[in-house]
Design a protein around this motif. Structure first.
Motif: not given
Length: 389
Positions: A366, A379-380, A382-384, A386-387
């Motif tokens: 990131k 953003t993509e 960051q989603a990973k 968070d998951a």
């Protein structure tokens, strides 16, 4: 290692005369013991058990007879008989009697006429203690096994097999000081079949004892003693890296690579050492070589990316501190760094591919996209992240 391997002794009761008067009991004991030794030598010790018991009965009378109780030969035969009984029957009582007999015979044998047979009695008693150690080992009673092997060494000083087994038993009991002592005794025994294992394992024992300095010292000795052995060389490298001696160890790593050019770990170690020596370009080159050997070498991919990124970060910090640059020059140089850092991307992506939930790797990825000002990819990722949390 097969601890059941027996130590075989060739025992011989010397024939001869004594200047002291002999009674029939001493003669009976010697004759019966000789018959037992002959059967034992033929591999039939159990068949000679009755002879050994007859020898025991006779010699027990001889050690209290006025004419023979102060005779060195009487106590030598007493030691031999009891040592053999201890070995044959596994009896501690006979072993104690044999030990007492050896002590008494040694005291009385001023001229050394019985020295050879006293030595044989000691060897036989050593066999008994060895057997006791093996029995304890089989029961996983490693403390007793060590004590028994160590006792056997009292009668068989310098025996390399016993010394090795003593060390192994101490290791199993996590008695690292005694294990280290035994292994160090084997260092001069270069012809010992397990000498290389001893040399390579000794530094590990020092590490277990939390003595890193000695571990490094003996790792260097192992590498010097076995310069063509990969385990010894790698251990020496690893310990110096742990100790922070990266710059010092570079030449050793390069020497080992010359012998084993397909070893990916050596290139990885070289990368670490070169990085610590502030040779970032050489470090990246080494990591790349490791990855070329194994594309899925996660640590090498990670370090290659990190070294490239850190180099760009240092240059960016220098740009930020340079107040003389115009905005145009600054932007030009930043764009150049954006191109330079692209070299790290395939290595970062490989780390994430190998471990999709590696949060540290995802954060680095990131950060890469943040620097490239690629908001969609940032953003993509960051989603990973968070998951994965």
């Amino acid at each position: 290692m097969n601890v059941k391997k027996a130590i075989v002794f060739s025992l011989l009761v010397a024939a001869g005369t004594t200047t002291f008067a002999q009674t029939s009991n001493l003669r009976k004991a010697k004759t019966a013991l000789q018959k037992y030794e002959e059967l034992k030598g033929a591999g039939s010790a159990e068949l000679g058990k009755s002879n050994l018991e007859s020898a025991k009965e006779a010699i027990d009378q001889a050690i209290v007879h006025d004419k023979t109780k102060e005779d060195a030969e009487t106590w030598t035969i007493y030691a031999l008989v009891n040592a053999n009984l201890a070995t044959l029957n596994g009896t501690a009582e006979a072993a104690t009697a044999a030990s007492e007999g050896i002590k008494k015979a040694t005291e009385l044998d001023k001229e050394g006429k019985n020295a050879d047979n006293i030595k044989v009695a000691g060897q036989t008693l050593g066999q008994f203690n060895f057997n006791q150690g093996v029995a304890a080992w089989d029961k996983q009673d490693f403390k007793t096994a060590y004590a028994s092997f160590d006792s056997a060494l009292g009668f068989l000083p310098g025996d390399t097999t016993l010394t090795y087994y003593s060390g192994l038993a101490a290791i199993q009991n996590q008695d690292y000081p005694n294990a280290i002592e035994k292994y160090k005794q084997l260092i001069p025994a270069k012809d010992f079949s397990s000498h290389k294992s001893v040399m390579v394992d000794l530094p590990k024992l020092y590490l277990s004892a939390k003595d890193t300095a000695s571990a490094i010292e003996y790792a260097a000795q192992a590498a010097q003693a076995y310069p063509n052995d990969n385990d010894a060389a790698t251990q020496n490298i690893e310990l110096n890296l742990i100790a922070g001696n990266e710059a010092k160890i570079i030449s050793d790593i390069e020497s080992q690579i010359a012998k084993d050019g397909s070893n990916k770990s050596l290139y990885y170690y070289l990368g670490i050492a070169q990085s610590a020596a502030n040779n970032n370009d050489k470090a990246i080159e080494a990591y790349k070589k490791a990855v070329s050997i194994d594309a899925n070498y996660s640590d090498a991919n990670r370090n290659a990316a990190a070294t490239i990124i850190n180099g760009v970060r240092e240059k960016l910090n220098a740009l930020n501190d340079d107040k003389t640059l115009s905005n145009t020059d600054y932007n030009t140089k930043v764009n150049a760094l954006k191109e330079e850092i692209k070299e790290a991307l395939p290595y970062l992506e490989k780390v994430v591919e190998l471990n999709p939930e590696d949060v540290d790797a995802l954060r680095s990825l990131k950060g890469y996209y943040d620097f490239q000002q690629d908001e969609a990819k940032a953003t993509e990722i960051q989603a990973k992240i968070d998951a994965a949390k």
